[in-house]
Design a protein around this motif. Sequence first.
Motif, PDB file in Angstrom:
ATOM      1  N   UNK A 238       0.745  -1.277  -0.009  1.00 34.03           N
ATOM      2  CA  UNK A 238      -0.110  -0.010  -0.309  1.00 34.03           C
ATOM      3  C   UNK A 238       0.901   1.257   0.012  1.00 34.03           C
ATOM      4  N   UNK A 239       0.544   2.095  -0.672  1.00 34.19           N
ATOM      5  CA  UNK A 239       1.083   3.466  -1.111  1.00 34.19           C
ATOM      6  C   UNK A 239       2.013   3.468  -2.129  1.00 34.19           C
ATOM      7  N   UNK A 257      -1.765   2.269  -4.725  1.00 38.00           N
ATOM      8  CA  UNK A 257      -2.222   1.105  -4.060  1.00 38.00           C
ATOM      9  C   UNK A 257      -2.621   1.330  -2.481  1.00 38.00           C
ATOM     10  N   UNK A 258      -3.872   1.162  -2.340  1.00 38.04           N
ATOM     11  CA  UNK A 258      -4.571   1.409  -1.180  1.00 38.04           C
ATOM     12  C   UNK A 258      -4.828   0.215  -0.225  1.00 38.04           C
ATOM     13  N   UNK A 259      -4.625  -0.986  -0.914  1.00 42.61           N
ATOM     14  CA  UNK A 259      -5.093  -2.298  -0.030  1.00 42.61           C
ATOM     15  C   UNK A 259      -4.699  -3.473  -0.788  1.00 42.61           C
ATOM     16  N   UNK A 260      -3.906  -4.481  -0.013  1.00 45.72           N
ATOM     17  CA  UNK A 260      -3.611  -5.477  -0.512  1.00 45.72           C
ATOM     18  C   UNK A 260      -3.938  -6.767   0.249  1.00 45.72           C
ATOM     19  N   UNK A 265      -5.243  -6.952  -5.243  1.00 48.28           N
ATOM     20  CA  UNK A 265      -4.576  -5.608  -4.942  1.00 48.28           C
ATOM     21  C   UNK A 265      -5.687  -4.546  -5.072  1.00 48.28           C
ATOM     22  N   UNK A 266      -5.768  -3.347  -4.474  1.00 48.15           N
ATOM     23  CA  UNK A 266      -6.540  -2.468  -4.804  1.00 48.15           C
ATOM     24  C   UNK A 266      -5.985  -1.040  -4.916  1.00 48.15           C
ATOM     25  N   UNK A 267      -6.571  -0.377  -5.871  1.00 48.58           N
ATOM     26  CA  UNK A 267      -5.772   1.014  -6.018  1.00 48.58           C
ATOM     27  C   UNK A 267      -6.752   2.063  -6.366  1.00 48.58           C
ATOM     28  N   UNK A 268      -6.425   3.147  -5.787  1.00 45.92           N
ATOM     29  CA  UNK A 268      -7.244   4.401  -6.102  1.00 45.92           C
ATOM     30  C   UNK A 268      -6.773   5.333  -7.151  1.00 45.92           C
ATOM     31  N   UNK A 284       2.410  -1.570 -11.677  1.00 42.12           N
ATOM     32  CA  UNK A 284       3.350  -0.947 -10.407  1.00 42.12           C
ATOM     33  C   UNK A 284       4.283  -0.146 -11.074  1.00 42.12           C
ATOM     34  N   UNK A 285       4.406   1.078 -10.463  1.00 42.92           N
ATOM     35  CA  UNK A 285       5.359   2.183 -11.000  1.00 42.92           C
ATOM     36  C   UNK A 285       6.833   1.738 -10.847  1.00 42.92           C
TER      37      UNK A 285
END
Length: 296
Positions: A238-239, A257-260, A265-268, A284-285
């Motif tokens: 996350x982050x 990424x907000x949650x895993x 995985x979850x992204x905002x 993923x950057x």
Amino acid sequence: MSAGENRTHSAPTALLARARTIGLLGAVLFGLASVAVIDGLQTLMRHDFNRLDLIPGEVVAVSGNMPRNAQSIGDLQYVFEGETGLRFTPKEAFKGFWFGGQMWRGNLSVPADAKPGRAVLTIVDLVPAKRVGDANATQSATVQNPMLVNQIRIFADAAARRAEDPSYIYRFFRLPPFAVAVFFAVLAFAACLTHWLLFGRAERALTADGTYFIHGVKPDSAGAIVAFAHVGHDGFAPGDPVRLLDAKGRARARGTITEKNRHKGFAQFPPLGMQPRYGDLIAIETGGENIRRRAP
């Protein structure tokens, strides 16, 4: 997106584009197969089971139920009405394949000089009719089974017969509709199998580089939350910053990424720019080696 990133995604996204094109082709082929099935079904509904469409010089095999008290082919009696040049030759009696019971089989011949017209071949039922209201009295007339009455139409030639065939496919392409349906269904199955193989190959290549398919999108007041699967490739936390990619691998927006959890995985993503859609990509950057080295 950098030139290196562009090269990283070019091959998998090319596979994706090819897979999606073949998948669309498969859908079109399944649609054509469905149309052929519908044409075949409406042909069966419009073509009576005891209707025969013939042309001069043709010889066809015909069959039907044995009259109720006929025991052998020698007991068969028949009557022609209409075209008198037709010839019916009874061949044999046999047991029905599906429902049992006695059946007859024979050949129906059309003379080469027959004119267009109509005829009726009736296999005479030998069971006498009873007078209504008198159980003891009988008549010389018989009760005729309508399944033993064959309606015959003679056409001038094959083209004239085809022009009035209930099947549009047979009428215009000279092909049986159900055979066409099977042909398109086989091609559609092959296209879908190819789509599945190409899609899986592209997905494995993308996942190895930290790029995943979005399989869920939930709009909210802050933009949209997306979900993606990451089984076996979870080197992010996350982050971490992420990019939203379109089907061609081009960056369209940035998120976080907000949650895993173990599998997802979850992204905002903010409300600005292109909004995420089901089937888009998320990258993923940190990319490549950093993903594989980072602890889950």
